[in-house]
Scaffold this active site. Sequence first.
Site, PDB file in Angstrom:
ATOM      1  CB  SER B  50      48.395  40.047  15.353  1.00 20.99           C
ATOM      2  OG  SER B  50      49.706  39.526  15.176  1.00 20.99           O
ATOM      3  CB  CYS B  54      38.964  36.393  23.357  1.00 21.89           C
ATOM      4  SG  CYS B  54      40.368  35.613  23.221  1.00 21.89           S
ATOM      5  NE  ARG B  81      56.186  46.530  15.115  1.00 21.09           N
ATOM      6  CZ  ARG B  81      55.203  47.599  15.068  1.00 21.09           C
ATOM      7  NH1 ARG B  81      54.509  47.636  13.754  1.00 21.09           N
ATOM      8  NH2 ARG B  81      54.872  48.656  15.922  1.00 21.09           N
ATOM      9  CD1 TRP B 447      34.818  39.565  57.769  1.00 21.48           C
ATOM     10  CD2 TRP B 447      36.684  38.504  57.532  1.00 21.48           C
ATOM     11  NE1 TRP B 447      35.313  39.273  59.131  1.00 21.48           N
ATOM     12  CE2 TRP B 447      36.581  39.053  58.968  1.00 21.48           C
ATOM     13  CE3 TRP B 447      37.844  37.763  56.949  1.00 21.48           C
ATOM     14  CZ2 TRP B 447      37.545  38.236  59.765  1.00 21.48           C
ATOM     15  CZ3 TRP B 447      38.655  37.475  57.837  1.00 21.48           C
ATOM     16  CH2 TRP B 447      38.903  37.597  59.365  1.00 21.48           C
ATOM     17  NE  ARG B 455      36.801  33.666  59.044  1.00 15.15           N
ATOM     18  CZ  ARG B 455      35.820  34.413  59.586  1.00 15.15           C
ATOM     19  NH1 ARG B 455      35.419  35.502  58.819  1.00 15.15           N
ATOM     20  NH2 ARG B 455      35.260  34.233  60.762  1.00 15.15           N
TER      21      ARG B 455
END
Lengths: 466, 466
Positions: B50, B54, B81, B447, B455
């Site tokens: 785990s 990256c 766990r 904008w 647009r």
Amino acid sequence: MSMSRTSRTKERLVVIGGDAAGMSAASQARRLKGPAELEIVAFERGHFTSYSACGIPYWVGGDVAERDQLIARTPEEHRARGIGLRIRTEVTEIDAEGARVRSRDLASGAESWTSYDKLVIATGARPVRPELPGVDAPGVHGVQTLDDGQALLDTLAATRGRRAVVVGAGYIGVEMAEALINRGYEVTVVNRSKEPMATLDPDMGRLVHKAMEGLGITMVNDAEVTGLPTGDDGRVRAVATEDAEYPADVVVLGIGVRPETTLAQAAGLPLGEHHGLLTDLAMRVRGHENIWAGGDCVEVLDLVSGSERHIPLGTHANKHGQVIGANVGGGYATFPGVVGTAVSKVCDLEIARTGLREKDARRAGLQFEAVTVESTSRAGYYPGADPMTVKMLAERRTGRLLGVQIVGGEGAGKRVDIAAVALTAGMTVEQMTALDLGYAPPFSPVWDPILVAARKAVAAVRANGV
Amino acid sequence: MSMSRTSRTKERLVVIGGDAAGMSAASQARRLKGPAELEIVAFERGHFTSYSACGIPYWVGGDVAERDQLIARTPEEHRARGIGLRIRTEVTEIDAEGARVRSRDLASGAESWTSYDKLVIATGARPVRPELPGVDAPGVHGVQTLDDGQALLDTLAATRGRRAVVVGAGYIGVEMAEALINRGYEVTVVNRSKEPMATLDPDMGRLVHKAMEGLGITMVNDAEVTGLPTGDDGRVRAVATEDAEYPADVVVLGIGVRPETTLAQAAGLPLGEHHGLLTDLAMRVRGHENIWAGGDCVEVLDLVSGSERHIPLGTHANKHGQVIGANVGGGYATFPGVVGTAVSKVCDLEIARTGLREKDARRAGLQFEAVTVESTSRAGYYPGADPMTVKMLAERRTGRLLGVQIVGGEGAGKRVDIAAVALTAGMTVEQMTALDLGYAPPFSPVWDPILVAARKAVAAVRANGV
């Protein structure tokens, strides 16, 4: 002087208001129709056109050096583009039946009528100015216009004291608090709501409250201002509430604005419950074939609640102007509505919201689940991974996204756009859990905080799935 | 030792691969079913579980101080766990018919069979390592695993020379270029494509090219590496292309990865054209009732083109793991597909994409309009308003959004999420022009650049509306 329709062979467009909505409409219409086809007359009562009122706090705070940086297009530039602009000229009456407007030249006082074939109302908003003793005293400032901003800067330059009190803790209030902190003032914010940023739910507003205190700002919430006591020199010296007085060398009013629809109301045009003009989806005033309206003087359809709201914001005003300009210029465009997105910051704290708060959802008759998650704006191990809190509302049973609120560090605020698009698309929180959002450690944890919130919202909707 | 099904009364889940997809699946399954109902056995051939591959470039570059910061959950934490994790244990065979896997303890060499009721394949990807003379010489490094990262850091610490050559200019290549710049190296990037970041169209890649040169990186594009010449000491001393030799004290290979599906292929499981496992929407391997697969070893459905792609990315792997864990744990979840979103940076330049490039669109049989706009990440007058370029593709006639590419300064990259959600929702560029995106001067021009691009795309679709 009077301009009547009978003397003209081409169409005339009259625009009331020279800021974002009005001048965008005029410019877009001009792009579609040249001066031989369409005459454009625009009235602006102030000195300036097409400026960013949203930028005033940053000019006051010193991030923006010059007033003129806030001006996107000057009157001269508009005129050079074929728009007959008259500044310092106030429209005093709309005669909708006669299709004409009366205007007054503020310098000479001369009045005249101008007839129109098409009319655009873009009269903006006016600041709420409470009827309080002392509200007009020297040292008390609003920050709605460039003239207001200049007046405040002049006061700051002339004032030796360093105690500033901001009344109101909405967007303008917190932005002005930041501006005054940046100017080196001791800042107190007096606010009638339980927490600042009442556009957030109180639990999220509390995070803003704590962060602002961490910046050294004195926060006074749940406090009604009763007056602005003045000194012997007539200048404001404090802000008074029922319980206390907060000494002030300068007071900034950031209480909010209302639609400026005095003219429209007198002309019998339809107003909504927030006193804004009501339009159809093409931004045409309801029931009036040749009148359009946009910007801060209209109400907009909230796509999530299905009811009208008044949201004074430059980005909407610009869109309205484009839509109006297309329609009056012979094209076609609509403004489908808003989802209520807003973003702001106070120093390094970013604050954003879109969609409905808890009380908006209740008012709209919606039942919902609300979840809150704490995450970071970048991968936890990456430098500058600031805490961010995301609150998400999802409709009961359907799981449809209803709203998102964000408070956090750098990179937190604009994430609200993810939710804004999802709201527009009518996505469920379950659909959102699969969104393919950009991931790399400098930009996001491997589960973007929006995805973490969506997963928790899914669980809440499931747990109460009846 | 051998574990057979006949000796067990409860179900056994076997997981191959201890990184994001495998351990997310195991953890999620464990949340849904306790140890009394479900035994979980997970095999990992490395030392770590785990972890964020990256994050390796940022560890190498010094932004992340310690390797262990990249580890989200250690083997001990998984075991605590209730997951029976065996590290340094490699699965060497999948017997799909017999529902068992053969594994080898890498320390002792001992082999054994473990039967399963349900199997999760999360074998990840392996780096492309070209068959070049010198590729295995000291001083040549991949950066796929934490062990790779440590080996590179050891080499950097032991090497006096400051010349680094990165082979490949995709995400890993540019991130490693940044890392080595941050370490004070003279960096050359040798790249077979016409421009770096071949995940962008070449016109956008060119912006990255110019920006990297501006950072002092020597860019060699359109160049095929022919060998990695070594010195008398056997260490790499240069990267050779057909035309030139680039002296190197250290070489980093960032050429990309392929699905690690050797075991799956040998077991007769279905692979796609990119050599990744093929699954259904619940991440179940096609045609195999009791086998799931996720992460870098599978192909994913591209929702825009309708075809499968191989996209090795931690965020997908985590989602796959969640979906698999829900399904093997008796719940229900699906992974509907991706739109191909990715974001990266090289120093202050942010690079992002989602949806289809021009060549992807052509390959998918789509005709389109492509537009490019230049804007800024904040209001033009606000400090830190960095230039950003947005390229947008819209389908001819329908105007459906097909893809967005962004290259720009701070705040540019994550805006790709707006387009990612719009793609997922199947929006047209016309619909996008009305999006209610967060606006305030520190966050956006009035904008948003995405709206400006939309647009322009609308205009292009209209102009070629036949």
